[in-house]
Design a protein around this motif. Structure first.
Motif, PDB file in Angstrom:
ATOM      1  N   ASN A   1       1.122  -0.698   0.048  1.00 54.13           N
ATOM      2  CA  ASN A   1      -0.202   0.140  -0.113  1.00 54.13           C
ATOM      3  C   ASN A   1       0.583   1.092  -0.034  1.00 54.13           C
ATOM      4  O   ASN A   1       0.357   2.073   0.387  1.00 54.13           O
ATOM      5  CB  ASN A   1      -0.717   0.156   1.137  1.00 54.13           C
ATOM      6  CG  ASN A   1      -0.263   0.445   3.059  1.00 54.13           C
ATOM      7  OD1 ASN A   1       1.325   0.917   2.500  1.00 54.13           O
ATOM      8  ND2 ASN A   1      -1.050  -0.476   3.774  1.00 54.13           N
ATOM      9  N   GLY A   2       2.204   0.996  -0.228  1.00 52.79           N
ATOM     10  CA  GLY A   2       3.037   2.577  -0.428  1.00 52.79           C
ATOM     11  C   GLY A   2       3.547   2.898   1.379  1.00 52.79           C
ATOM     12  O   GLY A   2       4.488   3.251   1.059  1.00 52.79           O
ATOM     13  N   HIS A   3       2.752   1.595   1.768  1.00 55.71           N
ATOM     14  CA  HIS A   3       3.353   2.722   3.688  1.00 55.71           C
ATOM     15  C   HIS A   3       4.299   0.472   4.418  1.00 55.71           C
ATOM     16  O   HIS A   3       4.571   0.878   5.103  1.00 55.71           O
ATOM     17  CB  HIS A   3       2.527   3.396   4.951  1.00 55.71           C
ATOM     18  CG  HIS A   3       1.601   4.014   4.114  1.00 55.71           C
ATOM     19  ND1 HIS A   3       2.433   5.413   4.101  1.00 55.71           N
ATOM     20  CD2 HIS A   3       0.514   4.246   2.998  1.00 55.71           C
ATOM     21  CE1 HIS A   3       1.495   5.852   2.731  1.00 55.71           C
ATOM     22  NE2 HIS A   3       0.445   5.327   2.758  1.00 55.71           N
TER      23      HIS A   3
ATOM     24  N   ASP B   1       6.170  -3.349  -6.008  1.00 52.04           N
ATOM     25  CA  ASP B   1       5.894  -1.991  -6.382  1.00 52.04           C
ATOM     26  C   ASP B   1       4.978  -1.607  -5.462  1.00 52.04           C
ATOM     27  O   ASP B   1       3.265  -2.540  -5.368  1.00 52.04           O
ATOM     28  CB  ASP B   1       5.697  -2.356  -7.929  1.00 52.04           C
ATOM     29  CG  ASP B   1       7.090  -2.218  -8.870  1.00 52.04           C
ATOM     30  OD1 ASP B   1       6.968  -2.824  -9.440  1.00 52.04           O
ATOM     31  OD2 ASP B   1       8.031  -1.139  -8.151  1.00 52.04           O
ATOM     32  N   ALA B   2       4.240   0.164  -5.084  1.00 51.79           N
ATOM     33  CA  ALA B   2       3.622   0.094  -4.425  1.00 51.79           C
ATOM     34  C   ALA B   2       1.792   0.421  -5.387  1.00 51.79           C
ATOM     35  O   ALA B   2       1.945   0.179  -6.910  1.00 51.79           O
ATOM     36  CB  ALA B   2       3.789   1.735  -4.446  1.00 51.79           C
ATOM     37  N   GLY B   3       1.235  -0.425  -4.649  1.00 59.04           N
ATOM     38  CA  GLY B   3      -0.465  -0.300  -5.379  1.00 59.04           C
ATOM     39  C   GLY B   3      -0.463  -1.691  -5.439  1.00 59.04           C
ATOM     40  O   GLY B   3      -1.632  -2.475  -6.751  1.00 59.04           O
TER      41      GLY B   3
ATOM     42  N   ALA C   1      14.043 -10.012   1.650  1.00 62.60           N
ATOM     43  CA  ALA C   1      12.996  -9.535   0.607  1.00 62.60           C
ATOM     44  C   ALA C   1      12.168  -8.699   0.939  1.00 62.60           C
ATOM     45  O   ALA C   1      12.042  -7.902   0.424  1.00 62.60           O
ATOM     46  CB  ALA C   1      12.198 -11.110   1.242  1.00 62.60           C
ATOM     47  N   PHE C   2      11.976  -8.207   2.457  1.00 55.37           N
ATOM     48  CA  PHE C   2      11.492  -6.872   2.864  1.00 55.37           C
ATOM     49  C   PHE C   2      11.722  -5.703   2.654  1.00 55.37           C
ATOM     50  O   PHE C   2      11.337  -4.967   2.081  1.00 55.37           O
ATOM     51  CB  PHE C   2      10.954  -6.879   4.038  1.00 55.37           C
ATOM     52  CG  PHE C   2      10.268  -7.680   5.340  1.00 55.37           C
ATOM     53  CD1 PHE C   2      10.697  -9.594   5.683  1.00 55.37           C
ATOM     54  CD2 PHE C   2       8.646  -7.462   4.892  1.00 55.37           C
ATOM     55  CE1 PHE C   2       9.632  -9.371   6.823  1.00 55.37           C
ATOM     56  CE2 PHE C   2       7.869  -8.063   5.383  1.00 55.37           C
ATOM     57  CZ  PHE C   2       8.482  -9.228   6.043  1.00 55.37           C
ATOM     58  N   ARG C   3      13.555  -5.869   2.441  1.00 54.81           N
ATOM     59  CA  ARG C   3      14.467  -4.451   2.103  1.00 54.81           C
ATOM     60  C   ARG C   3      14.160  -4.384   0.723  1.00 54.81           C
ATOM     61  O   ARG C   3      14.305  -3.298  -0.097  1.00 54.81           O
ATOM     62  CB  ARG C   3      16.181  -5.742   2.652  1.00 54.81           C
ATOM     63  CG  ARG C   3      15.657  -5.133   4.508  1.00 54.81           C
ATOM     64  CD  ARG C   3      16.880  -4.909   4.339  1.00 54.81           C
ATOM     65  NE  ARG C   3      16.808  -4.667   6.365  1.00 54.81           N
ATOM     66  CZ  ARG C   3      17.599  -5.770   6.333  1.00 54.81           C
ATOM     67  NH1 ARG C   3      18.763  -6.825   6.753  1.00 54.81           N
ATOM     68  NH2 ARG C   3      17.643  -5.565   8.058  1.00 54.81           N
ATOM     69  N   SER C   4      13.670  -5.107  -0.074  1.00 57.26           N
ATOM     70  CA  SER C   4      13.673  -5.252  -2.153  1.00 57.26           C
ATOM     71  C   SER C   4      12.395  -4.243  -2.030  1.00 57.26           C
ATOM     72  O   SER C   4      12.047  -3.983  -3.302  1.00 57.26           O
ATOM     73  CB  SER C   4      12.768  -6.380  -2.457  1.00 57.26           C
ATOM     74  OG  SER C   4      12.499  -7.165  -2.043  1.00 57.26           O
ATOM     75  N   VAL C   5      11.384  -4.160  -1.416  1.00 56.80           N
ATOM     76  CA  VAL C   5       9.801  -3.265  -1.278  1.00 56.80           C
ATOM     77  C   VAL C   5      10.263  -1.728  -1.653  1.00 56.80           C
ATOM     78  O   VAL C   5      10.751  -0.796  -1.201  1.00 56.80           O
ATOM     79  CB  VAL C   5       8.992  -3.864  -0.455  1.00 56.80           C
ATOM     80  CG1 VAL C   5       7.876  -2.929  -0.605  1.00 56.80           C
ATOM     81  CG2 VAL C   5       8.873  -5.058   0.352  1.00 56.80           C
ATOM     82  N   ILE C   6       9.348  -1.423  -2.871  1.00 51.73           N
ATOM     83  CA  ILE C   6       9.278  -0.312  -2.625  1.00 51.73           C
ATOM     84  C   ILE C   6       8.565   0.275  -2.520  1.00 51.73           C
ATOM     85  O   ILE C   6       7.480   0.421  -2.872  1.00 51.73           O
ATOM     86  CB  ILE C   6       9.533  -0.191  -4.365  1.00 51.73           C
ATOM     87  CG1 ILE C   6      10.850  -0.777  -4.943  1.00 51.73           C
ATOM     88  CG2 ILE C   6       9.574   0.920  -5.154  1.00 51.73           C
ATOM     89  CD1 ILE C   6      12.246  -0.440  -4.386  1.00 51.73           C
TER      90      ILE C   6
END
Ligand code: BZU
Ligand code: ZN
Length: 258
Positions: free
Chosen positions: A61-63, A168-170, A226-231
């Motif tokens: 959700n971007g956050h 990616d967000a969204g 894996a978490f640290r690859s989230v944008i």
């Protein structure tokens, strides 16, 4: 104000402009200082009864990245400091860009690399949204688990394996129906800190009974990566999506353990 986030121009120091409660007296997270907590022998274990979801999404959700069923399915939380039954709403994570930071709550000033939140709402409300807006610290009950790097977490693996699909967000994916959320929880939900607080993101409503478990869960280094690859929505790594500790003011932190 730009949409809220965790960057210099829209991070926690800016949130008060849209959410003046940011400077309230019941804000979260806090630093859990063991020398200042008070043991309460009346705090019994919690009981979480999580039943498999047939239609749940895992989304960015971007956050944060968040597990969200489409509707309630009877998964519920009772016991501990809770006077009534709470319905499961969602779980999500907060993490850092390295192993020295990432959790929202701290223990004697120490941060863990990540923190997992299971969000539940007071079933005496007609809906989750009403529970958020119900006023007072009993609208939501959030279980907080610290994550530390160690053995692979098999129960969380079905979720961390989905992370590349929601980079990616969204974006969102459907979670396989054989995902067993109950398996994430320790067998007994006994040793915890509990206090009255708030959402740690806007709208920062002071509607949360916080229950933070003393014993961290373990995840592997690969699962942390894996978490640290989230944008996030700005195309930057989402790591650092944690709010710093807020003043305790005249609140008491109780523990179910000595
Ligand atoms: C990114 C927005 N995060 C919010 C979204 N919700 C609240 C807003 O609801 C509108 C009706 S929530 O109750 O699901 C919730 S719990 C937490 S936390 N980190 O304190 O466990 C943050 C949030
Ligand atoms: Zn959270």
């Amino acid at each position: 104000m730009a949409p809220w986030g965790y960057e210099k121009d829209n991070g926690p120091a800016h949130w008060h402009k849209d959410c003046p409660i940011a400077n309230g007296k019941n804000q979260s997270p806090i630093d859990l200082i063991n020398g200042e907590v008070k043991y309460d022998s009346g705090l019994k274990p919690l009981t979480a009864k999580y039943v498999p979801f047939s239609d749940a999404k895992f989304l960015n959700n971007g956050h944060s990245v968040q597990f969200q069923p489409s509707a309630g399915n009877g998964s519920e939380l009772t016991g501990g400091p809770l006077a009534v039954k709470y319905n499961f709403e969602q779980f999500h994570f907060h993490w850092g860009n390295n192993d020295t930071e990432g959790s929202e709550h701290r223990v004697d000033g120490k941060m863990y690399p990540a923190e997992l939140h299971f969000v539940h709402w007071n079933s005496t409300n007609p809906s989750f949204k009403d529970a958020v807006g119900s006023g007072g610290p009993n609208g939501l009950a959030v279980l907080g688990f610290f994550l530390k790097v160690g053995a692979e977490n098999a129960a969380l693996k079905p979720i961390t394996d989905l992370i590349p699909k929601v980079k990616d967000a969204g974006t969102s994916v459907t979670v396989p129906s054989n995902f067993d959320m109950q398996a994430i929880l320790p067998a007994t939900l006994t040793d915890y800190y509990t206090y009255d607080g708030s959402l740690t993101t806007p709208p920062l409503a002071e509607c949360v009974k916080w229950i933070v478990f003393k014993q961290p869960l373990e995840v592997s280094a690969a699962q942390m990566e894996a978490f640290r690859s989230v944008i996030n929505r700005d195309g930057k790594p989402m790591g650092g999506n944690y709010r710093p500790p807020c003043p305790l003011h005249d609140r008491a932190v109780k523990t179910s353990f000595k």
